[in-house]
Every structure is written in structure tokens, then in C-alpha cells.
Write a protein that holds these residues in place. Sequence first.
Motif, PDB file in Angstrom:
ATOM      1  N   PHE A  32      -1.345   2.560   9.878  1.00  0.00           N
ATOM      2  CA  PHE A  32       0.129   2.192   9.240  1.00  0.00           C
ATOM      3  C   PHE A  32      -0.014   1.495   7.898  1.00  0.00           C
ATOM      4  O   PHE A  32       0.848   1.951   7.236  1.00  0.00           O
ATOM      5  CB  PHE A  32       0.682   0.557  10.074  1.00  0.00           C
ATOM      6  N   ASN A  33      -1.082   0.815   7.475  1.00  0.00           N
ATOM      7  CA  ASN A  33      -1.181   0.690   6.128  1.00  0.00           C
ATOM      8  C   ASN A  33      -1.374   1.896   5.295  1.00  0.00           C
ATOM      9  O   ASN A  33      -0.832   1.923   4.086  1.00  0.00           O
ATOM     10  CB  ASN A  33      -2.583  -0.143   6.038  1.00  0.00           C
ATOM     11  N   ILE A  34      -1.929   2.999   5.846  1.00  0.00           N
ATOM     12  CA  ILE A  34      -2.254   4.241   4.996  1.00  0.00           C
ATOM     13  C   ILE A  34      -0.603   4.868   4.732  1.00  0.00           C
ATOM     14  O   ILE A  34      -0.324   5.253   3.492  1.00  0.00           O
ATOM     15  CB  ILE A  34      -3.231   5.041   5.675  1.00  0.00           C
ATOM     16  N   ALA A  35       0.151   5.103   6.051  1.00  0.00           N
ATOM     17  CA  ALA A  35       1.260   5.643   6.129  1.00  0.00           C
ATOM     18  C   ALA A  35       2.259   4.743   5.452  1.00  0.00           C
ATOM     19  O   ALA A  35       3.267   5.459   4.786  1.00  0.00           O
ATOM     20  CB  ALA A  35       1.722   5.773   7.528  1.00  0.00           C
ATOM     21  N   ARG A  36       2.296   3.588   5.084  1.00  0.00           N
ATOM     22  CA  ARG A  36       3.184   2.989   4.503  1.00  0.00           C
ATOM     23  C   ARG A  36       2.834   2.037   3.322  1.00  0.00           C
ATOM     24  O   ARG A  36       3.265   1.208   2.924  1.00  0.00           O
ATOM     25  CB  ARG A  36       4.015   1.783   5.670  1.00  0.00           C
ATOM     26  N   ALA A  37       1.770   2.779   2.890  1.00  0.00           N
ATOM     27  CA  ALA A  37       1.190   2.115   1.393  1.00  0.00           C
ATOM     28  C   ALA A  37       2.136   1.772   0.450  1.00  0.00           C
ATOM     29  O   ALA A  37       2.234   0.883  -0.376  1.00  0.00           O
ATOM     30  CB  ALA A  37       0.120   2.890   0.855  1.00  0.00           C
ATOM     31  N   ASP A  38       3.398   2.727   0.392  1.00  0.00           N
ATOM     32  CA  ASP A  38       4.481   2.413  -0.670  1.00  0.00           C
ATOM     33  C   ASP A  38       5.075   1.280  -0.343  1.00  0.00           C
ATOM     34  O   ASP A  38       5.847   0.704  -1.449  1.00  0.00           O
ATOM     35  CB  ASP A  38       5.360   3.649  -0.786  1.00  0.00           C
ATOM     36  N   ALA A  39       5.251   0.862   0.755  1.00  0.00           N
ATOM     37  CA  ALA A  39       6.121  -0.244   1.121  1.00  0.00           C
ATOM     38  C   ALA A  39       5.471  -1.543   1.234  1.00  0.00           C
ATOM     39  O   ALA A  39       6.141  -2.640   1.281  1.00  0.00           O
ATOM     40  CB  ALA A  39       6.928   0.111   2.512  1.00  0.00           C
ATOM     41  N   VAL A  40       4.257  -1.583   1.734  1.00  0.00           N
ATOM     42  CA  VAL A  40       3.264  -2.829   2.233  1.00  0.00           C
ATOM     43  C   VAL A  40       2.862  -3.344   0.949  1.00  0.00           C
ATOM     44  O   VAL A  40       1.890  -2.858   0.003  1.00  0.00           O
ATOM     45  CB  VAL A  40       2.052  -2.275   3.074  1.00  0.00           C
ATOM     46  N   ILE A  41       3.154  -4.471   0.712  1.00  0.00           N
ATOM     47  CA  ILE A  41       2.604  -5.373  -0.540  1.00  0.00           C
ATOM     48  C   ILE A  41       1.466  -6.343  -0.161  1.00  0.00           C
ATOM     49  O   ILE A  41       0.729  -6.146  -0.889  1.00  0.00           O
ATOM     50  CB  ILE A  41       3.810  -6.281  -0.931  1.00  0.00           C
ATOM     51  N   ALA A  42       1.563  -6.784   0.936  1.00  0.00           N
ATOM     52  CA  ALA A  42       0.242  -7.383   1.443  1.00  0.00           C
ATOM     53  C   ALA A  42       0.364  -7.468   3.127  1.00  0.00           C
ATOM     54  O   ALA A  42       1.391  -7.286   3.524  1.00  0.00           O
ATOM     55  CB  ALA A  42       0.261  -9.001   0.821  1.00  0.00           C
TER      56      ALA A  42
END
Length: 178
Positions: A32-42
Amino acid sequence: MSRYLVAIQEDEQKWIDMAEGANEALENHYRFNIARADAVIAGRALQPSSTATSLRADDTGGAAVTDGPFVETKEVLGGFYLIEAADDAEALEIAREVPAPFGGLEIRPVQDFGGPTRPPKEQADGLSSYVVLLYVDEARSATMTPEERQDLLARHGAFQAGHDASVLIGDALQQRRT
């Protein structure tokens, strides 16, 4: 873009016991962190609720310290993601991808007070991370005067400025929608 907190509420005993599906869920968080790196701030997983300490305002203007979480329930806050999304619909779309096999998620918009948004800072080597959750009496908050609200915002600003080396990121959540 707006910011949203995705609070992961789960039965922590299943994680402690490494119940069936726990290893797969850990791998899914990584993906999830890799796939949504553009959206995950922390985003972080939290230590068990047995490690929590709570502060509650007392009648003297101080705070009473107790061991344990603020609210004791079967499902506890086990982790979080701070994400950016265009709107509620996109935030829900992103949140649906967050693994929560032993519970559920609460998605809350972060309040925008019109000031500059500060990107999260990197944690200094050798220091531990802690999440400080602020619980609010929403009924009282809804009746605050503009002056009281401004004073509270100023006190939060002073707190962050006074602890700039320690506070990695801080935001306020919007009230729950009914």
C-alpha cells in the motif's frame, strides 16, 4: 488537495498473537505504501495499547496521568496514515486499500486553518516516535466563541513552535459527521 487521517482500529490481540493473516497484512501495508506513495504523507504502526499513557484535564487546571489508552475497548488505535486526496470520495477510495484484517478504519478530514502546511520532518537518529492523540469534547468545541477558538489555535501554534525539534507533524481533525 485535502488531508485525511486514516485511523486503523483493530483487535490488537490478533496482532500480538500473530493470528492467521497477520504476516500477509504486514506485506499488504508495505505494498500500500508503495502503491500510494503519492498520497501517503505519513504512516506508522503503534505499540500495543498497554504501552499508552493518558493525560486528562483535572479540576486544578493540571492533568492527571494514568497508564493505558484514553478509552478502553476491544478494538484500539493500532496505526494510522495521513493522506492527501482531492475530496472525500478519493480519500475513501484510497482508504479501501489499507489492510485492516482485524477491525476497521475511521477516515477523518484534517482541518485547514489557512496557514502554511508543514511537511513532516525526518525523525532524528536514536529517538523513539510517539503519537500524541488529542481527544476533544465535540459538544464543547462546537460552542466555542471565535475568541476562544483563536486562543486555542494560538496555544497549539505555540506548542508546536516550542517543541519544533520534537514534533514531526501535527494537524487537527474536523468534527465527526453525523
